[in-house]
Design a protein around this motif. Structure first.
Motif, PDB file in Angstrom:
ATOM      1  N   ALA A 268      -0.607 -16.469  35.474  1.00 47.04           N
ATOM      2  CA  ALA A 268      -1.119 -16.019  34.343  1.00 47.04           C
ATOM      3  C   ALA A 268      -0.373 -14.621  34.231  1.00 47.04           C
ATOM      4  O   ALA A 268      -0.091 -13.947  33.132  1.00 47.04           O
ATOM      5  CB  ALA A 268      -2.742 -15.787  34.410  1.00 47.04           C
ATOM      6  N   ARG A 269      -0.463 -13.797  35.275  1.00 46.32           N
ATOM      7  CA  ARG A 269       0.030 -12.607  35.345  1.00 46.32           C
ATOM      8  C   ARG A 269       1.485 -12.488  34.974  1.00 46.32           C
ATOM      9  O   ARG A 269       2.186 -11.887  34.571  1.00 46.32           O
ATOM     10  CB  ARG A 269      -0.338 -11.645  36.508  1.00 46.32           C
ATOM     11  N   LEU A 270       2.160 -13.603  35.656  1.00 46.39           N
ATOM     12  CA  LEU A 270       3.490 -13.796  35.475  1.00 46.39           C
ATOM     13  C   LEU A 270       4.146 -13.944  33.980  1.00 46.39           C
ATOM     14  O   LEU A 270       5.004 -13.359  33.388  1.00 46.39           O
ATOM     15  CB  LEU A 270       4.210 -14.726  36.399  1.00 46.39           C
ATOM     16  N   ASP A 271       3.227 -14.734  33.396  1.00 43.60           N
ATOM     17  CA  ASP A 271       3.353 -15.202  32.112  1.00 43.60           C
ATOM     18  C   ASP A 271       3.093 -13.849  31.235  1.00 43.60           C
ATOM     19  O   ASP A 271       3.773 -13.604  30.012  1.00 43.60           O
ATOM     20  CB  ASP A 271       2.568 -16.170  31.631  1.00 43.60           C
ATOM     21  N   LYS A 272       2.089 -12.916  31.574  1.00 42.54           N
ATOM     22  CA  LYS A 272       1.841 -12.033  30.762  1.00 42.54           C
ATOM     23  C   LYS A 272       2.811 -10.729  30.973  1.00 42.54           C
ATOM     24  O   LYS A 272       3.233 -10.031  29.919  1.00 42.54           O
ATOM     25  CB  LYS A 272       0.483 -11.318  31.065  1.00 42.54           C
ATOM     26  N   HIS A 273       3.381 -10.515  32.201  1.00 43.95           N
ATOM     27  CA  HIS A 273       4.074  -9.250  32.264  1.00 43.95           C
ATOM     28  C   HIS A 273       5.414  -9.687  32.754  1.00 43.95           C
ATOM     29  O   HIS A 273       6.378  -8.575  32.648  1.00 43.95           O
ATOM     30  CB  HIS A 273       3.494  -8.540  33.732  1.00 43.95           C
ATOM     31  N   VAL A 274       5.837 -10.679  33.175  1.00 43.71           N
ATOM     32  CA  VAL A 274       7.368 -10.742  33.749  1.00 43.71           C
ATOM     33  C   VAL A 274       8.175 -11.822  32.887  1.00 43.71           C
ATOM     34  O   VAL A 274       9.343 -11.317  32.634  1.00 43.71           O
ATOM     35  CB  VAL A 274       7.156 -11.627  35.246  1.00 43.71           C
ATOM     36  N   TRP A 275       7.653 -13.091  32.533  1.00 40.23           N
ATOM     37  CA  TRP A 275       8.738 -13.917  31.896  1.00 40.23           C
ATOM     38  C   TRP A 275       8.581 -13.528  30.292  1.00 40.23           C
ATOM     39  O   TRP A 275       7.564 -13.752  29.709  1.00 40.23           O
ATOM     40  CB  TRP A 275       8.083 -15.312  31.985  1.00 40.23           C
ATOM     41  N   VAL A 276       9.882 -13.619  29.869  1.00 41.33           N
ATOM     42  CA  VAL A 276      10.128 -13.513  28.331  1.00 41.33           C
ATOM     43  C   VAL A 276       9.639 -14.706  27.547  1.00 41.33           C
ATOM     44  O   VAL A 276      10.315 -15.981  28.136  1.00 41.33           O
ATOM     45  CB  VAL A 276      11.543 -13.100  28.079  1.00 41.33           C
ATOM     46  N   SER A 277       8.871 -14.705  26.636  1.00 41.87           N
ATOM     47  CA  SER A 277       8.449 -15.925  25.799  1.00 41.87           C
ATOM     48  C   SER A 277       7.909 -15.568  24.641  1.00 41.87           C
ATOM     49  O   SER A 277       7.546 -14.433  24.436  1.00 41.87           O
ATOM     50  CB  SER A 277       7.604 -16.956  26.627  1.00 41.87           C
ATOM     51  N   GLY A 278       7.563 -16.573  23.796  1.00 43.16           N
ATOM     52  CA  GLY A 278       6.933 -16.256  22.468  1.00 43.16           C
ATOM     53  C   GLY A 278       7.588 -15.286  21.653  1.00 43.16           C
ATOM     54  O   GLY A 278       8.802 -15.404  21.390  1.00 43.16           O
ATOM     55  N   LYS A 279       6.987 -14.326  21.041  1.00 45.85           N
ATOM     56  CA  LYS A 279       7.640 -13.175  20.092  1.00 45.85           C
ATOM     57  C   LYS A 279       8.961 -12.643  21.033  1.00 45.85           C
ATOM     58  O   LYS A 279       9.752 -12.096  20.004  1.00 45.85           O
ATOM     59  CB  LYS A 279       6.538 -12.373  19.614  1.00 45.85           C
ATOM     60  N   ALA A 280       8.662 -12.418  22.096  1.00 40.80           N
ATOM     61  CA  ALA A 280       9.573 -11.699  22.893  1.00 40.80           C
ATOM     62  C   ALA A 280      10.961 -12.471  23.109  1.00 40.80           C
ATOM     63  O   ALA A 280      12.229 -12.068  23.546  1.00 40.80           O
ATOM     64  CB  ALA A 280       9.149 -11.421  24.335  1.00 40.80           C
ATOM     65  N   ALA A 281      10.830 -13.755  22.697  1.00 40.91           N
ATOM     66  CA  ALA A 281      11.981 -14.622  22.851  1.00 40.91           C
ATOM     67  C   ALA A 281      12.615 -15.181  21.372  1.00 40.91           C
ATOM     68  O   ALA A 281      12.690 -16.240  21.298  1.00 40.91           O
ATOM     69  CB  ALA A 281      11.788 -15.906  23.679  1.00 40.91           C
ATOM     70  N   GLN A 282      12.598 -14.449  20.420  1.00 39.79           N
ATOM     71  CA  GLN A 282      12.780 -14.621  19.045  1.00 39.79           C
ATOM     72  C   GLN A 282      13.961 -13.829  18.745  1.00 39.79           C
ATOM     73  O   GLN A 282      14.323 -12.892  19.252  1.00 39.79           O
ATOM     74  CB  GLN A 282      11.658 -14.524  18.028  1.00 39.79           C
ATOM     75  N   GLY A 283      14.505 -14.258  17.576  1.00 38.26           N
ATOM     76  CA  GLY A 283      15.820 -13.630  16.918  1.00 38.26           C
ATOM     77  C   GLY A 283      16.784 -13.407  17.975  1.00 38.26           C
ATOM     78  O   GLY A 283      17.180 -14.465  18.671  1.00 38.26           O
ATOM     79  N   PRO A 284      17.353 -12.320  18.259  1.00 41.24           N
ATOM     80  CA  PRO A 284      18.688 -11.989  19.099  1.00 41.24           C
ATOM     81  C   PRO A 284      17.983 -12.299  20.545  1.00 41.24           C
ATOM     82  O   PRO A 284      19.063 -12.311  21.339  1.00 41.24           O
ATOM     83  CB  PRO A 284      18.754 -10.437  18.823  1.00 41.24           C
ATOM     84  N   ALA A 285      17.047 -12.420  20.951  1.00 44.11           N
ATOM     85  CA  ALA A 285      16.505 -12.555  22.167  1.00 44.11           C
ATOM     86  C   ALA A 285      16.198 -13.939  22.441  1.00 44.11           C
ATOM     87  O   ALA A 285      15.452 -14.352  23.487  1.00 44.11           O
ATOM     88  CB  ALA A 285      15.214 -11.677  22.604  1.00 44.11           C
ATOM     89  N   ALA A 286      16.410 -15.080  21.483  1.00 42.35           N
ATOM     90  CA  ALA A 286      15.989 -16.369  21.844  1.00 42.35           C
ATOM     91  C   ALA A 286      16.571 -17.071  23.009  1.00 42.35           C
ATOM     92  O   ALA A 286      15.755 -17.779  23.678  1.00 42.35           O
ATOM     93  CB  ALA A 286      16.375 -17.182  20.287  1.00 42.35           C
ATOM     94  N   TRP A 287      17.569 -16.516  23.413  1.00 47.89           N
ATOM     95  CA  TRP A 287      18.417 -17.053  24.565  1.00 47.89           C
ATOM     96  C   TRP A 287      17.621 -16.511  25.865  1.00 47.89           C
ATOM     97  O   TRP A 287      17.953 -17.244  26.952  1.00 47.89           O
ATOM     98  CB  TRP A 287      19.932 -16.874  24.718  1.00 47.89           C
ATOM     99  N   MET A 288      16.728 -15.582  25.886  1.00 48.97           N
ATOM    100  CA  MET A 288      16.099 -15.196  26.972  1.00 48.97           C
ATOM    101  C   MET A 288      14.824 -15.787  27.251  1.00 48.97           C
ATOM    102  O   MET A 288      14.046 -15.378  28.210  1.00 48.97           O
ATOM    103  CB  MET A 288      15.951 -13.484  26.789  1.00 48.97           C
ATOM    104  N   ASP A 289      14.395 -16.815  26.543  1.00 47.06           N
ATOM    105  CA  ASP A 289      13.190 -17.625  26.761  1.00 47.06           C
ATOM    106  C   ASP A 289      13.255 -18.367  28.050  1.00 47.06           C
ATOM    107  O   ASP A 289      13.903 -18.779  28.593  1.00 47.06           O
ATOM    108  CB  ASP A 289      13.114 -18.689  25.656  1.00 47.06           C
ATOM    109  N   GLY A 290      12.209 -17.580  28.965  1.00 48.20           N
ATOM    110  CA  GLY A 290      12.021 -18.041  30.259  1.00 48.20           C
ATOM    111  C   GLY A 290      12.839 -17.072  31.206  1.00 48.20           C
ATOM    112  O   GLY A 290      12.919 -17.143  32.583  1.00 48.20           O
ATOM    113  N   GLY A 291      13.452 -15.935  30.736  1.00 48.78           N
ATOM    114  CA  GLY A 291      14.110 -14.988  31.588  1.00 48.78           C
ATOM    115  C   GLY A 291      13.146 -13.768  31.613  1.00 48.78           C
ATOM    116  O   GLY A 291      11.754 -14.007  31.689  1.00 48.78           O
ATOM    117  N   SER A 292      13.874 -12.769  32.264  1.00 54.61           N
ATOM    118  CA  SER A 292      13.203 -11.405  32.422  1.00 54.61           C
ATOM    119  C   SER A 292      14.151 -10.221  32.309  1.00 54.61           C
ATOM    120  O   SER A 292      15.209 -10.261  32.003  1.00 54.61           O
ATOM    121  CB  SER A 292      12.463 -11.486  34.085  1.00 54.61           C
TER     122      SER A 292
END
Length: 439
Positions: A268-292
């Motif tokens: 839960a804390r990893l998903d909230k604070h570490v892994w890039v997902s959701g809105k943070a992985a859209q647009g120019p950052a889509a390739w970062m889905d699952g990254g950090s």
């Protein structure tokens, strides 16, 4: 030197493999030595004898990975996230930042593919290509050989891309995520440009220093002519933990700095604070889905001055007692701190999420000693590594708070700095580092 247990200090995370699906070792007949050209003129081949008993100790998804107890074991390479982030922190580090010298996009892509195949083999305990001996006597061997006979030692290899890679050389300008910002200059920074930044970083962590150095050396060798090492840092004695039941290691000031680091089992804390997902992985950052995102800071510690500081003053500076690592007024290191019982400028108080609107990072730090500074003092300190979903809401607010008021600044100085986008993990044997970025 952020305390983020508390925001920028740490506890260790246990992401065993950093992803789903354990790495399957490749079997079958190996391609001929010359079938794939490019690794030091010796060729890239995938069939080599194991350098020493690779035993996969952690499999499956991040959320059900058990801590690795056997220092000789292998950490799976493939998965949703890269290993070396939430993975149980190993004891040794070799971190390298590279400048890309080639201007050919296809050549850079091929290098990333070659690096991925080499990383797969080394993390499993195998030699690179066809190995360190037994090949054509007229050609250099595929592997440098210094890890022969050594076990995998929980080696993890983690790659990242710096802001400088996103220029016009490779058509990546429009793929730069908004979160991949240039870090501001913080009060007190005395950054050495020669030990900062870089187009690409590779973090090698292992329980055997020779295994970590071997990995960086071979990747640098494979990249010769296409990339060049800009700077590198050796680290020993992890200063943070991602394993919940483990005690927090001590830094070179003798204190436990960061006891509430995000655990590798705390999905839960990893998903909230570490892994890039959701809105943070859209647009120019889509390739970062699952990254950090990674911030690396080389922090010089003036141990000669610290060693002459009274014990009570040392404890007031950190806001913890030196024996147990307990916060002021508490008995154990993991007790919830009562921030108002600490001095206003105490390190723990300033770094705590409650003092920074909840800002939280995952910390992986290592001590270093690099000889002397030429003035009769040890060149020693902390190589601080902080992973987070967004640096703008993670490291930057915490370090801003610390740089302005932390009394510990009288004994430390930030002398190197870098920021990298850490792409998601390599899913399978057909995937490669950075594939989504270059798609």
């Amino acid at each position: 030197m952020t305390e983020h247990t508390e925001g920028a200090a740490g506890a260790e995370s246990t992401e065993g493999a950093g992803s789903t699906g354990a790495s399957k070792q490749q079997g079958g007949a190996a391609p001929s030595r010359r079938s794939v050209i490019g690794w030091g003129g010796a060729g890239l081949a995938l069939g080599a004898a194991a350098a020493g008993g690779a035993v996969v100790l952690a499999q499956g998804r991040t959320d059900d990975t058990a801590p690795v107890a056997d220092f000789g074991g292998a950490v799976p390479f493939h998965g949703v996230h890269q290993a070396g982030i939430a993975t149980p922190v190993q004891d040794r580090l070799h971190f390298a930042a590279f400048d890309v010298k080639t201007k050919d996009r296809d050549e850079l892509i091929q290098l990333l593919k070659d690096w991925t195949r080499a990383a797969e083999r080394m993390t499993a305990g195998h030699e690179v290509g066809e190995g360190a001996y037994g090949g054509l006597p007229e050609a250099p061997p595929d592997d440098t050989g210094e890890a022969l006979g050594l076990k995998p030692s929980r080696l993890t290899l983690t790659i990242g891309f710096g802001p400088s890679l996103f220029d016009d050389r490779f058509g990546l300008r429009d793929r730069r995520p908004e979160a991949l910002v240039d870090l501001p200059k913080f009060p007190g920074d005395n950054l050495d440009k020669a030990r900062s930044n870089g187009d690409i970083c590779i973090q090698a962590c292992a329980d055997d220093p020779q295994v970590a150095v071997h990995a960086i050396r071979n990747l640098a060798r494979i990249g010769f002519g296409k990339v060049a090492v800009r700077w590198s840092q050796l680290g020993f004695g992890k200063t943070s933990s991602t394993t919940p039941e483990a005690q927090t290691p001590r830094n070179l000031f003798g204190f436990k700095d960061g006891t509430r680091n995000i655990a590798g089992t705390d999905t839960a804390r990893l998903d909230k604070h570490v892994w890039v997902s959701g809105k943070a992985a859209q647009g120019p950052a889509a390739w970062m889905d699952g990254g950090s995102y990674l911030v690396a800071r080389r922090i010089r510690m003036n141990v000669e001055i610290w060693d002459r500081t009274p014990l009570q003053e040392q404890e007031d500076i950190f806001g913890r007692d030196k024996k147990e690592g307990a916060p002021v007024g508490k008995a154990r290191e993991h007790d919830e701190p009562f921030l108002k019982a600490m001095k206003p400028e105490a390190h723990v108080r300033l770094a705590h999420p409650d003092s920074n609107n909840g800002a939280t990072i995952l910390r992986r730090g290592y001590s270093f000693t690099d000889g002397t500074d030429g003035l009769g003092r040890l060149e020693t300190g902390l190589f601080f590594l902080a992973y987070q979903k967004d640096v703008r809401t993670g490291f930057i607010p915490v370090q801003t708070s610390l740089a302005r008021a932390d009394v510990l600044n009288e004994y430390i100085q930030h002398v190197g700095s870098a920021m990298f986008a850490i792409p998601p993990g390599v899913r399978d044997k057909d995937d490669w580092w950075g594939r989504a970025l270059f798609a």
